[in-house]
Design a protein around this motif. Structure first.
Motif, PDB file in Angstrom:
ATOM      1  N   TRP A 314     -16.478-120.352 -19.421  1.00  0.00           N
ATOM      2  CA  TRP A 314     -17.399-121.488 -19.269  1.00  0.00           C
ATOM      3  C   TRP A 314     -16.674-122.815 -19.444  1.00  0.00           C
ATOM      4  CZ3 TRP A 314     -21.678-122.829 -17.138  1.00  0.00           C
ATOM      5  CH2 TRP A 314     -22.389-123.944 -17.571  1.00  0.00           C
ATOM      6  N   ASN A 315     -15.821-122.909 -20.467  1.00  0.00           N
ATOM      7  CA  ASN A 315     -15.072-124.149 -20.661  1.00  0.00           C
ATOM      8  C   ASN A 315     -14.133-124.422 -19.490  1.00  0.00           C
ATOM      9  OD1 ASN A 315     -16.260-124.986 -23.006  1.00  0.00           O
ATOM     10  ND2 ASN A 315     -14.549-124.453 -24.349  1.00  0.00           N
ATOM     11  N   ALA A 316     -13.562-123.355 -18.913  1.00  0.00           N
ATOM     12  CA  ALA A 316     -12.713-123.536 -17.738  1.00  0.00           C
ATOM     13  C   ALA A 316     -13.522-124.112 -16.573  1.00  0.00           C
ATOM     14  CB  ALA A 316     -12.076-122.207 -17.346  1.00  0.00           C
ATOM     15  N   TRP A 317     -14.686-123.532 -16.303  1.00  0.00           N
ATOM     16  CA  TRP A 317     -15.535-124.045 -15.225  1.00  0.00           C
ATOM     17  C   TRP A 317     -15.896-125.505 -15.469  1.00  0.00           C
ATOM     18  CZ3 TRP A 317     -15.747-122.088 -10.693  1.00  0.00           C
ATOM     19  CH2 TRP A 317     -15.756-120.714 -10.472  1.00  0.00           C
ATOM     20  N   ARG A 318     -16.234-125.835 -16.720  1.00  0.00           N
ATOM     21  CA  ARG A 318     -16.661-127.202 -17.046  1.00  0.00           C
ATOM     22  C   ARG A 318     -15.525-128.208 -16.891  1.00  0.00           C
ATOM     23  NH1 ARG A 318     -21.784-128.727 -17.235  1.00  0.00           N
ATOM     24  NH2 ARG A 318     -21.526-130.016 -19.083  1.00  0.00           N
ATOM     25  N   GLN A 319     -14.278-127.727 -16.888  1.00  0.00           N
ATOM     26  CA  GLN A 319     -13.130-128.625 -16.703  1.00  0.00           C
ATOM     27  C   GLN A 319     -12.735-128.771 -15.235  1.00  0.00           C
ATOM     28  OE1 GLN A 319      -9.899-128.371 -19.852  1.00  0.00           O
ATOM     29  NE2 GLN A 319     -11.081-126.565 -20.411  1.00  0.00           N
ATOM     30  N   GLY A 320     -13.501-128.167 -14.352  1.00  0.00           N
ATOM     31  CA  GLY A 320     -13.300-128.424 -12.933  1.00  0.00           C
ATOM     32  C   GLY A 320     -12.385-127.459 -12.215  1.00  0.00           C
ATOM     33  N   VAL A 321     -12.148-126.269 -12.777  1.00  0.00           N
ATOM     34  CA  VAL A 321     -11.279-125.303 -12.102  1.00  0.00           C
ATOM     35  C   VAL A 321     -11.935-124.788 -10.816  1.00  0.00           C
ATOM     36  CG1 VAL A 321     -10.180-124.585 -14.263  1.00  0.00           C
ATOM     37  CG2 VAL A 321     -12.201-123.344 -13.429  1.00  0.00           C
ATOM     38  N   ASP A 322     -11.106-124.191  -9.960  1.00  0.00           N
ATOM     39  CA  ASP A 322     -11.606-123.631  -8.699  1.00  0.00           C
ATOM     40  C   ASP A 322     -12.099-122.203  -8.860  1.00  0.00           C
ATOM     41  OD1 ASP A 322     -10.816-125.769  -6.629  1.00  0.00           O
ATOM     42  OD2 ASP A 322      -8.951-125.471  -7.747  1.00  0.00           O
ATOM     43  N   GLY A 323     -11.798-121.600  -9.988  1.00  0.00           N
ATOM     44  CA  GLY A 323     -12.220-120.230 -10.231  1.00  0.00           C
ATOM     45  C   GLY A 323     -11.714-119.756 -11.583  1.00  0.00           C
ATOM     46  N   VAL A 324     -12.081-118.542 -11.916  1.00  0.00           N
ATOM     47  CA  VAL A 324     -11.697-117.941 -13.199  1.00  0.00           C
ATOM     48  C   VAL A 324     -10.872-116.688 -12.917  1.00  0.00           C
ATOM     49  CG1 VAL A 324     -12.611-116.734 -15.237  1.00  0.00           C
ATOM     50  CG2 VAL A 324     -13.604-118.909 -14.509  1.00  0.00           C
ATOM     51  N   TYR A 325      -9.947-116.400 -13.807  1.00  0.00           N
ATOM     52  CA  TYR A 325      -8.994-115.300 -13.632  1.00  0.00           C
ATOM     53  C   TYR A 325      -9.040-114.417 -14.874  1.00  0.00           C
ATOM     54  CZ  TYR A 325      -4.461-113.253 -12.182  1.00  0.00           C
ATOM     55  OH  TYR A 325      -3.453-112.411 -11.786  1.00  0.00           O
ATOM     56  N   ILE A 326      -9.152-113.120 -14.675  1.00  0.00           N
ATOM     57  CA  ILE A 326      -9.168-112.161 -15.786  1.00  0.00           C
ATOM     58  C   ILE A 326      -7.834-111.424 -15.796  1.00  0.00           C
ATOM     59  CG2 ILE A 326     -10.334-110.165 -16.793  1.00  0.00           C
ATOM     60  CD1 ILE A 326     -12.826-110.971 -15.163  1.00  0.00           C
ATOM     61  N   PHE A 327      -7.123-111.497 -16.900  1.00  0.00           N
ATOM     62  CA  PHE A 327      -5.773-110.929 -16.972  1.00  0.00           C
ATOM     63  C   PHE A 327      -5.679-109.790 -17.985  1.00  0.00           C
ATOM     64  CE2 PHE A 327      -1.609-110.897 -19.121  1.00  0.00           C
ATOM     65  CZ  PHE A 327      -0.819-110.507 -18.056  1.00  0.00           C
ATOM     66  N   ASN A 328      -4.989-108.707 -17.582  1.00  0.00           N
ATOM     67  CA  ASN A 328      -4.570-107.649 -18.507  1.00  0.00           C
ATOM     68  C   ASN A 328      -5.745-107.013 -19.231  1.00  0.00           C
ATOM     69  OD1 ASN A 328      -2.096-106.385 -19.137  1.00  0.00           O
ATOM     70  ND2 ASN A 328      -2.127-107.242 -21.187  1.00  0.00           N
ATOM     71  N   TYR A 329      -6.874-106.972 -18.560  1.00  0.00           N
ATOM     72  CA  TYR A 329      -8.097-106.531 -19.230  1.00  0.00           C
ATOM     73  C   TYR A 329      -8.292-105.038 -19.011  1.00  0.00           C
ATOM     74  CZ  TYR A 329     -12.487-107.445 -21.540  1.00  0.00           C
ATOM     75  OH  TYR A 329     -13.505-107.478 -22.454  1.00  0.00           O
ATOM     76  N   ASN A 330      -7.453-104.245 -19.694  1.00  0.00           N
ATOM     77  CA  ASN A 330      -7.501-102.796 -19.505  1.00  0.00           C
ATOM     78  C   ASN A 330      -8.311-102.079 -20.571  1.00  0.00           C
ATOM     79  OD1 ASN A 330      -5.730-102.880 -21.742  1.00  0.00           O
ATOM     80  ND2 ASN A 330      -3.952-102.923 -20.402  1.00  0.00           N
ATOM     81  N   HIS A 331      -9.175-102.815 -21.228  1.00  0.00           N
ATOM     82  CA  HIS A 331      -9.973-102.215 -22.307  1.00  0.00           C
ATOM     83  C   HIS A 331     -10.889-101.083 -21.855  1.00  0.00           C
ATOM     84  CE1 HIS A 331      -8.383-105.676 -24.284  1.00  0.00           C
ATOM     85  NE2 HIS A 331      -9.070-106.474 -23.513  1.00  0.00           N
ATOM     86  N   PRO A 332     -11.440-101.137 -20.639  1.00  0.00           N
ATOM     87  CA  PRO A 332     -12.284-100.014 -20.232  1.00  0.00           C
ATOM     88  C   PRO A 332     -11.541 -98.676 -20.258  1.00  0.00           C
ATOM     89  CG  PRO A 332     -12.668-101.886 -18.799  1.00  0.00           C
ATOM     90  CD  PRO A 332     -11.506-102.248 -19.669  1.00  0.00           C
ATOM     91  N   ILE A 333     -10.225 -98.719 -19.962  1.00  0.00           N
ATOM     92  CA  ILE A 333      -9.440 -97.488 -19.985  1.00  0.00           C
ATOM     93  C   ILE A 333      -9.088 -97.111 -21.416  1.00  0.00           C
ATOM     94  CG2 ILE A 333      -7.308 -96.396 -19.194  1.00  0.00           C
ATOM     95  CD1 ILE A 333      -7.285 -98.447 -16.914  1.00  0.00           C
ATOM     96  N   VAL A 334      -8.549 -98.077 -22.169  1.00  0.00           N
ATOM     97  CA  VAL A 334      -8.053 -97.803 -23.512  1.00  0.00           C
ATOM     98  C   VAL A 334      -9.193 -97.489 -24.472  1.00  0.00           C
ATOM     99  CG1 VAL A 334      -6.723 -98.729 -25.436  1.00  0.00           C
ATOM    100  CG2 VAL A 334      -6.082 -99.308 -23.101  1.00  0.00           C
ATOM    101  N   SER A 335     -10.273 -98.253 -24.381  1.00  0.00           N
ATOM    102  CA  SER A 335     -11.365 -98.138 -25.344  1.00  0.00           C
ATOM    103  C   SER A 335     -12.550 -97.346 -24.818  1.00  0.00           C
ATOM    104  CB  SER A 335     -11.850 -99.542 -25.749  1.00  0.00           C
ATOM    105  OG  SER A 335     -10.781-100.340 -26.184  1.00  0.00           O
TER     106      SER A 335
END
Length: 411
Positions: A314-335
């Motif tokens: 949300w803070n990224a969007w409010r700062q005017g970015v063109d989009g959001v990026y999700i990195f290294n989010y392998n929790h569904p596999i690990v957890s």
């Protein structure tokens, strides 16, 4: 459909370390892109190389790029990755091509990804013939990055050596020629700064190298009949970019890259200055993607609370970015957790507004050296005092709190 992706998802290939072979083609495709279909994710960047040493996870013709064949491995995760890939290709199927087709059929872009100079060792590393045959190409004690003890031997390759640069360029050209990808992503934030004996002297070398990579991708695009994009992940402040030889202003002004993704190393940050990058790219043909990433704070909450990731996005969007990026989010596999609900929210301010959030002010985990220029409010020593104003910690809250209170949703 949006003119460009609004929610990028980075798939680092972790499923090949945690799943037991054999893995069917359908299962591989599901773990790569399938579970993202139907969410707001409209682009996936897949790390299509082995951890630690950029061994192509597909048949390669680049000299020295193949992984070392071994009768024994020290870690079962090494064996899993190699065996999963080998079995699939031995059956005459290309799992990456199938994943790419599934993404395209779902209206998602598919980008090939490569970490610039990753330092994974042990159970995460598959050594290439290139590294094994050229120990002189390894930085060792010459590495200029902070964080090394005097006796440390950095396993990063020395990109001041032309042969090292040429080898990696050949990998980029090969993967983007073999697969009909929308673009290629180079990750300079994993690991930041472990690529030159002298980071200041290395800055112009790195910029020239990015120019070369742009030409390689343009050549692939000319042969294909459409442009092949070029994206980069970098540290989350402009000053930190400079510390690791990334002349970010030049890359933007020369039109070398199509998107830049500023990011913490491995912490979920809700207070990075994405707006500084947005200002740099104003009027230029370069998108900025804000990246909250995988963990939360020095306590290593894993997976991070969904509310913290919402706040970062949300803070990224409010700062005017063109989009959001999700990195290294392998929790569904690990957890073994279903986190897909989050991917239905982060791609639009409209689906994040007035949802519960936790704003995090914390030190950076893993590689704090690249954030030295950013003044951190925490940790903070609190002195005992009988009276007085105490200490104030300030943090960015992108939400419209007044409207939230009027609607009765502010707790």
């Amino acid at each position: 459909m949006a003119p460009h992706p609004l929610l990028f998802y980075n798939n680092d290939g972790s499923h090949m370390l945690y799943l037991s072979p054999p893995v069917s083609l359908d299962e591989f495709v599901y773990e790569t892109v399938g579970y993202l279909i139907g969410t707001q994710v409209d682009a996936v960047a897949c790390h299509m190389f082995g951890f630690g040493d950029a061994v192509p996870l597909f048949p390669t013709k680049v000299p020295g790029a193949r992984g070392i064949e071994r009768r024994e491995v020290e870690w079962v995760s090494e064996w899993r990755q190699e065996e999963i890939i080998r079995l699939l290709f031995d059956q005459g199927v290309d799992p990456w091509k199938a994943s790419l087709e599934a993404a395209h059929n779902a209206g998602m872009e598919f980008w090939a990804g490569l970490r610039f100079n990753e330092l994974h060792e042990g159970r995460f590393q598959w050594k290439s013939e290139f590294r094994e045959n050229h120990p002189e190409y390894v930085l060792g004690r010459q590495c200029a990055a902070d964080g090394h003890d005097p006796e440390d031997e950095c396993v990063g390759l020395n990109f001041a050596i032309p042969e090292v640069r040429a080898h990696r360029l050949a990998l980029i050209e090969e993967v983007c020629t073999r697969y009909d990808v929308e673009g290629f992503e180079w990750d300079f934030n994993r690991e930041p700064g472990h690529h030159f004996p002298d980071l200041k002297a290395g800055a112009p070398i790195l910029t020239d190298y990015v120019r070369e990579a742009r030409k390689v991708l343009d050549g692939v695009g000319d042969r294909r009949g459409r442009r092949v994009g070029f994206g980069v992940r970098v540290p989350g402040t402009i000053e930190a970019c400079h510390r690791i030889s990334v002349e970010i202003e030049n890359w933007i002004s020369e039109g070398l890259v199509d998107y830049i993704c500023p990011s913490p190393y491995a912490d979920t940050s809700t207070d990075l200055p994405f707006d500084d990058f947005v200002a740099l790219a104003e009027g230029k043909d370069c998108r900025i993607y804000g990246c909250p990433t995988e963990m939360c704070g020095p306590g290593l909450h894993w997976p991070p609370p969904i509310e913290t990731l919402r706040a970062g996005a949300w803070n990224a969007w409010r700062q005017g970015v063109d989009g959001v990026y999700i990195f290294n989010y392998n929790h569904p596999i690990v957890s073994d957790m279903d986190m897909s609900g989050l991917f239905r929210e982060m791609g639009s301010p409209a689906t994040l507004e007035f949802r519960d959030k936790t704003y995090s002010v914390a030190g950076r985990r893993g590689r704090p050296d690249v954030f030295k220029e950013k003044k951190h409010q925490l940790p903070l020593a609190l002195e005992e005092r009988p009276s007085g104003p105490g200490q104030t910690v300030r943090f960015l809250v992108g939400d419209d709190l007044r409207t939230a209170a009027e609607r009765g949703v502010l707790d």
